[in-house]
Design an enzyme around this catalytic site. Structure first.
Site, PDB file in Angstrom:
ATOM      1  N   SER A  90       0.845  -1.206   0.000  1.00 32.39           N
ATOM      2  CA  SER A  90       0.000   0.000   0.000  1.00 32.39           C
ATOM      3  C   SER A  90       0.869   1.240   0.000  1.00 32.39           C
ATOM      4  O   SER A  90       1.967   1.249   0.573  1.00 32.39           O
ATOM      5  CB  SER A  90      -0.909   0.024   1.232  1.00 32.39           C
TER       6      SER A  90
ATOM      7  N   TYR B 194      -1.720   0.033  10.283  1.00 33.67           N
ATOM      8  CA  TYR B 194      -1.759  -0.254   8.849  1.00 33.67           C
ATOM      9  C   TYR B 194      -0.472   0.186   8.156  1.00 33.67           C
ATOM     10  O   TYR B 194       0.113  -0.574   7.376  1.00 33.67           O
ATOM     11  CB  TYR B 194      -2.970   0.437   8.225  1.00 33.67           C
TER      12      TYR B 194
END
Length: 261
Positions: free
Chosen positions: A141, A154
């Site tokens: 990501s 995250y």
């Protein structure tokens, strides 16, 4: 394009994983689909008219190492060695490290997004090296490039995934097995639909899958999709810490994960 073979996809019950599965199926590939919610996959596959001879479903929670590894072994025994393995399963939950209960949430995010990725690859590495071919794709990501407010879990998990894929790539040089670090920007999935902040250059899941397939086909090492987020990612990486702090000051945090009863 490479002759269709077998593609193994984790997190295939929704979002990016489901879109990748449909994209590859439409191009003649056979599918090995992995998720916790196998019934959801089966219902979806039947609803879009997939040939039962061209796909198999495996139940696994990739945050549990043995569960992820067992799914891979089951695929090897039932369908054989995949040509492509896409470690896509992931969770995106906000945390507040000042709260003790959020440390448990962070541990789960790291277990799924980092260890789950490695455990999804593990069963296939040695057989691919022996065969002399194979493609391992880690869905990382843009959030792994720099730390973002509320994204401590995250961002940390995806930064680790990026570094892990790079380490694995250099380890497997000259074996015939490629490793691709694929960094999505904002993709319209169940994981992002409740984000309380602007999502620039948002892509639909099918459009992301189309672009990702091209990247995987050419065995790219590190790619951000869409390309606009790639430029943003390069700028993010170059900014000194004090500038990054100012840029992110006052930005909306990712909401904390609140477990539903």
């Amino acid at each position: 394009m490479t002759k269709p073979g077998l593609v193994y996809i984790t997190g295939a019950s929704s979002g990016i994983g489901q879109a990748l599965a449909q994209h590859y199926y439409q191009r003649g590939w056979s599918l090995a689909l992995v998720a916790r919610r196998t019934q959801v996959i089966e219902q979806w596959a039947q609803s879009v008219g997939m040939d039962e001879q061209r796909y198999a479903v495996y139940e696994a929670d990739v945050s549990l190492i043995d569960s992820a590894c067992h799914a891979g072994q089951a695929c090897l025994e039932r369908q054989g060695l995949p040509d492509i393995v896409i470690a896509n399963a992931g969770i995106s939950w906000g945390v507040d490290t000042s709260l003790r209960e959020d440390l448990d949430v962070m541990q789960q995010v790291l277990a799924c997004n980092t260890m789950g990725l490695a455990a999804s690859f593990q069963p296939f590495i040695t057989p691919m090296v022996v065969r002399g071919s194979g493609r391992l794709v880690g869905i990382c990501s843009v959030a792994g490039i720099r730390g973002l407010p509320g994204h401590a879990a995250y961002s940390a998990s995806k930064a680790a995934a990026i570094s892990y894929c790079e380490s694995l790539r250099v380890e497997l040089q000259k074996t015939g097995v490629s490793v691709t670090s694929l960094l999505p920007g904002y993709i319209d999935t169940p994981l992002t639909q409740n984000n309380p902040y602007p999502m620039h250059f948002l892509l639909t899941s099918p459009e992301f899958a189309r672009r990702a397939c091209r990247v995987i086909e050419r065995k790219a090492r590190y790619v951000v999709i869409p390309w606009q987020m790639g430029i943003a990612g390069r700028v993010m990486r170059m900014l000194p810490a004090w500038i990054w702090d100012k840029v992110t000051q006052g930005k909306t945090r990712k909401p904390r994960y609140l477990k539903k009863d």
